[in-house]
Each structure stands twice: as structure tokens, then as C-alpha cells.
Design an enzyme around this catalytic site. Structure first.
Site, PDB file in Angstrom:
ATOM      1  NE  ARG A  13      -2.734  68.227  57.267  1.00 51.67           N
ATOM      2  CZ  ARG A  13      -2.450  68.658  56.143  1.00 51.67           C
ATOM      3  NH1 ARG A  13      -1.031  68.497  55.563  1.00 51.67           N
ATOM      4  NH2 ARG A  13      -3.126  69.831  55.646  1.00 51.67           N
ATOM      5  NE  ARG A  63       0.336  74.847  55.596  1.00 58.36           N
ATOM      6  CZ  ARG A  63       0.775  73.582  55.489  1.00 58.36           C
ATOM      7  NH1 ARG A  63       1.184  73.038  56.578  1.00 58.36           N
ATOM      8  NH2 ARG A  63       0.134  72.884  54.520  1.00 58.36           N
ATOM      9  CG  ASP A  71      -0.620  75.989  49.714  1.00 62.83           C
ATOM     10  OD1 ASP A  71      -1.457  76.370  49.626  1.00 62.83           O
ATOM     11  OD2 ASP A  71      -0.009  75.804  50.828  1.00 62.83           O
ATOM     12  CG  ASP A  80       7.617  69.257  49.294  1.00 63.71           C
ATOM     13  OD1 ASP A  80       8.046  68.686  48.344  1.00 63.71           O
ATOM     14  OD2 ASP A  80       7.799  70.515  49.460  1.00 63.71           O
ATOM     15  N   GLY A 122      -3.399  67.840  52.787  1.00 59.40           N
ATOM     16  CA  GLY A 122      -4.621  68.436  52.446  1.00 59.40           C
ATOM     17  C   GLY A 122      -5.390  68.238  51.166  1.00 59.40           C
ATOM     18  CG  ASP A 158       3.619  74.156  48.731  1.00 59.58           C
ATOM     19  OD1 ASP A 158       3.113  72.984  48.306  1.00 59.58           O
ATOM     20  OD2 ASP A 158       3.514  74.236  50.063  1.00 59.58           O
ATOM     21  CB  THR A 197      -0.578  70.752  47.713  1.00 58.97           C
ATOM     22  OG1 THR A 197      -0.594  71.850  48.573  1.00 58.97           O
ATOM     23  CG2 THR A 197       0.602  71.020  46.798  1.00 58.97           C
TER      24      THR A 197
HETATM   25  P1  ATP Z   1      -0.152  69.725  51.878  1.00 59.89           P
HETATM   26  O1  ATP Z   1       0.535  70.651  51.197  1.00 59.89           O
HETATM   27  O2  ATP Z   1      -1.576  70.144  51.313  1.00 59.89           O
HETATM   28  O3  ATP Z   1       0.084  70.199  53.377  1.00 59.89           O
HETATM   29  P2  ATP Z   1       1.366  67.437  52.538  1.00 59.89           P
HETATM   30  O4  ATP Z   1       1.540  66.052  51.541  1.00 59.89           O
HETATM   31  O5  ATP Z   1       2.658  68.227  52.474  1.00 59.89           O
HETATM   32  O6  ATP Z   1      -0.038  68.288  51.645  1.00 59.89           O
HETATM   33  P3  ATP Z   1       1.474  66.775  55.211  1.00 59.89           P
HETATM   34  O7  ATP Z   1       0.517  66.827  56.319  1.00 59.89           O
HETATM   35  O8  ATP Z   1       2.855  67.492  55.383  1.00 59.89           O
HETATM   36  O9  ATP Z   1       0.784  67.005  53.700  1.00 59.89           O
HETATM   37  O10 ATP Z   1       2.117  65.037  54.815  1.00 59.89           O
HETATM   38  C1  ATP Z   1       0.721  64.375  54.829  1.00 59.89           C
HETATM   39  C2  ATP Z   1       1.428  62.870  55.493  1.00 59.89           C
HETATM   40  O11 ATP Z   1       2.689  62.555  54.906  1.00 59.89           O
HETATM   41  C3  ATP Z   1       1.600  63.020  57.092  1.00 59.89           C
HETATM   42  O12 ATP Z   1       0.646  63.018  57.938  1.00 59.89           O
HETATM   43  C4  ATP Z   1       2.772  62.053  57.353  1.00 59.89           C
HETATM   44  O13 ATP Z   1       2.019  60.769  57.367  1.00 59.89           O
HETATM   45  C5  ATP Z   1       3.233  62.040  55.966  1.00 59.89           C
HETATM   46  N1  ATP Z   1       4.774  62.756  56.037  1.00 59.89           N
HETATM   47  C6  ATP Z   1       4.754  63.907  56.274  1.00 59.89           C
HETATM   48  N2  ATP Z   1       6.115  64.581  56.336  1.00 59.89           N
HETATM   49  C7  ATP Z   1       6.767  63.456  56.202  1.00 59.89           C
HETATM   50  C8  ATP Z   1       8.157  63.064  56.332  1.00 59.89           C
HETATM   51  N3  ATP Z   1       9.125  63.980  56.580  1.00 59.89           N
HETATM   52  N4  ATP Z   1       8.593  61.767  56.601  1.00 59.89           N
HETATM   53  C9  ATP Z   1       7.701  60.895  56.319  1.00 59.89           C
HETATM   54  N5  ATP Z   1       6.507  60.925  56.227  1.00 59.89           N
HETATM   55  C10 ATP Z   1       6.003  62.333  56.048  1.00 59.89           C
END
Ligand code: ATP
Length: 323
Positions: free
Chosen positions: A75, A174, A130, A106, A14, A132, A128
Site C-alpha cells: 500500500r 470491512r 471481500d 477499489d 490486499g 466488494d 480482493t
Molecule cells: P483491498 O480491497 O484488498 O484493500 P485495495 O486495492 O482497495 O484492495 P487499497 O489499500 O485501498 O487496497 O489501495 C491500494 C493502493 O492503491 C494504495 O496503497 C494507493 O497507493 C492506491 N490508492 C488507493 N486509494 C487511492 C485513491 N483514492 N486514489 C489514488 N490511488 C489510490
């Protein structure tokens, strides 16, 4: 001689206000230290597709005050597969990328860790709204998002007061209730419902409202974190039980946007510079973080294994101040 000469930066997950400040700081401190800097558009998707361009000092001009991310974000499901990861590493080789700075949450850091296991040097910057991410006390975007929520609360309170209503406001978070608890305290909420804590609607929402009414309150505010959800149903329940006219508002994506606050601009700048410093000093596969007011960097595997819990003192305080 530091073997790192070319560093790429991307934003993932995000978007969050302050990401641009971090991109700017990564690029400018990198160039200042003689590195070649590349920007990857649309997160890991852009890495897979080779959507990569060289950044100069001017590429990051006039962005520190902008919300969102100039590099855009995505994503990517393909990246999350073995074949996708290998494709990403091979594309990084094509562009001569020696290290990758990932600004995200994360999930993005889990992706970075997977890349590190295939031999890439990675550094993560927490971005992010959040807040978190367990290894850090602060994530980029959190302060701006909270100020956006607080502005909405103040506006909603005006109308709640005028009509002697109850308002139920759903805010982002979330898995984490950091925005909810802080904005609930700052906005004077009667009840704050968090994803981290089980709740009983009668005890945790109806009771404080009815007791408040008995003490002379005329309007009421309930904050519900996104991870709990059900703001509309909660509002209907409150109205049915108390006969107080109750309206639900779901703030949604408005919380993601907007001009970054000074905190997010300064934190983005400090995180960005720290990421480059790590690479120059030979520290790889780290997450940059702030803990107890100090900038630190933590091994990515250790960082991902940490747990963050909501502050119980804040919960107690919110209940006392709602009396
Ligand atoms: P936010 O907290 O804003 O949602 P985020 O980084 O946690 O941010 P995600 O959509 O979970 O957002 O992850 C972003 C991208 O990172 C995903 O589209 C995917 O390509 C990669 N990703 C997410 N989880 C994994 C994982 N467990 N292993 C490898 N790549 C991952």
C-alpha cells in the site's frame, strides 16, 4: 497496427488467492499474442521505484496453485500524491510501458484511474477476498476465503456442540458482508451481523439464541463481519444475558492465505486473458468483470461510480434457516 507492444502487470492492495492465476494468464496470453511482458513488484511502490522486470513463459510457471502473489503487493502513500503519480508515469515511460494491468481492489482501481487521466492505458482485474467491487459479481480470492472460513466454522461447531457453547466468529469484510452472509448460511449460524445493516444486539442476537434454546438447540453460532467488529464484547454480552458460555474467535489473516480453489484459479485465468484481449482490441481504461455469468469489461470511471448492495434475499433466507 495495435500501438501496444509492452504491457506491465502489478498486484496491489490486499493479497488474494487467485492473483497468481491472473498474473500467469496475463503474462502467457500477452506473450502468446506477441507482446513484451513486464512484472512490477510490490504494487504501485514498485512502479515508483522501477522495481520492474521482464517476464517470460517460465516466470509464471508453478504459481497457479500458490496463494498470495508472486509479484508481492504494497500500500503506497507516495503514489497517492500528485508528485507520486507523475513519478509513476515517468517511470513507466523509462521502461517503455504502453499499458498497465492492475490486479487489486477499489483503491487500486482509483489509482489506475488517476494514471489513466495522465495518459496511461490501464486495465483492472478485481482481486480482493471481500467481493466488494461494485462492477463485478465476483472478485478473485472470495471463494477461497469463504472455504477457509467454512472450514473454521465446522471446526468451531464441533467444540461448540461438545460443550454446549455459543461461538462468536469475526470474519473479514470491512465494508461488505458477503463472506459473512454466505458463510453464515453455509455454516448454519443463528445470527449474522453485517456492516451494511444496523443491528440491535437484543433483537438480532439474543432473541434468536434464546428462542433457539427454547426449541431445544444446545449450541449457537454468531457470525460478525470485521466492519462491525466487537466480537469479544458481543460474546461477553451474550454470556451475561443468557448464561450460555460464549467464546469469541477472530479469524483474521488466515482468511487471506491458502491454496486457491478451482473457482479462483479459473476466474483468475479468465480475467487475465480478458485483460489482454481488451488491450489487443483497443479497449483501454477498463475493468474486467463478470456479470450474470458473462465476462465483460466496463469503463473504469463508470465502474468506480457503481454501487453494490448486499442481497436481501440471502439475509431473509439466513433467518428462516436459523429457526
Ligand atoms: P483491498 O480491497 O484488498 O484493500 P485495495 O486495492 O482497495 O484492495 P487499497 O489499500 O485501498 O487496497 O489501495 C491500494 C493502493 O492503491 C494504495 O496503497 C494507493 O497507493 C492506491 N490508492 C488507493 N486509494 C487511492 C485513491 N483514492 N486514489 C489514488 N490511488 C489510490
Amino acid at each position: 497496427m495495435n500501438p501496444i507492444k509492452t504491457v506491465a502487470v502489478l498486484t496491489s492492495g490486499g493479497d488474494a488467492p487467485g492473483m497468481n492465476a491472473a498474473v500467469r494468464a496475463v503474462v502467457r496470453t500477452g506473450i502468446y499474442n506477441g507482446l513484451k511482458m513486464l512484472g512490477i513488484n510490490k504494487g504501485y511502490e514498485g512502479l515508483l521505484n522501477g522495481d520492474i522486470e521482464e517476464m517470460n513463459l517460465r516466470s509464471v510457471g508453478d504459481i497457479i496453485q500458490r496463494g498470495g502473489t508472486i509479484l508481492q503487493t504494497a500500500r503506497s502513500n507516495e503514489f497517492n500524491t500528485k508528485a507520486g503519480l507523475e513519478k509513476a508515469v515517468s517511470m513507466a515511460k523509462v521502461f517503455g510501458i504502453d499499458a498497465l494491468v492492475v490486479i487489486g481492489g477499489d483503491g487500486s482501481f482509483r489509482g489506475a484511474k488517476d494514471l489513466s487521466e495522465l495518459g496511461m492505458n490501464v486495465i483492472g482485474i478485481p482481486g480482493t477476498i471481500d467481493n466488494d467491487i461494485s462492477c463485478t459479481d465476483y472478485t478473485l480470492g472470495y471463494d477461497t476465503a469463504m472455504n477457509t472460513v467454512l472450514d473454521a466454522i465446522d471446526k468451531i461447531r464441533d467444540t461448540s456442540y461438545s460443550h454446549e457453547r455459543c461461538s462468536v466468529l469475526e470474519v473479514m469484510g470491512r465494508k461488505a458482508g458477503w463472506i459473512a452472509i454466505n458463510c453464515g448460511i453455509a455454516g448454519g449460524a443463528e445470527a449474522i451481523i453485517l456492516p451494511e445493516k444496523e443491528f440491535d444486539i437484543d433483537k438480532d442476537i439474543i432473541m434468536p439464541i434464546v428462542e433457539g434454546r427454547n426449541r431445544g438447540k444446545k449450541h449457537y453460532l454468531v457470525i460478525v463481519a470485521e466492519g462491525v467488529g466487537g466480537a469479544v464484547e458481543i460474546a461477553e454480552y451474550i454470556e451475561a444475558k443468557t448464561e450460555i458460555t460464549t467464546r469469541a474467535t477472530i479469524l483474521g489473516y488466515i482468511q487471506r492465505g491458502g491454496t486457491p480453489t478451482i473457482t479462483d484459479r479459473v476466474m483468475g485465468s479468465r480475467f487475465g486473458a480478458c485483460a489482454i484481449k481488451c488491450l489487443l482490441e483497443g479497449r483501454k481504461n477498463r475493468i474486467v468483470a463478470i456479470r450474470d455469468n458473462k465476462l465483460v469489461d466496463i469503463d473504469i470511471i463508470e465502474a468506480l461510480s457503481m454501487k453494490k448492495t448486499i442481497d436481501n434475499e440471502l439475509i431473509t433466507l439466513s433467518k428462516i434457516l436459523a429457526l
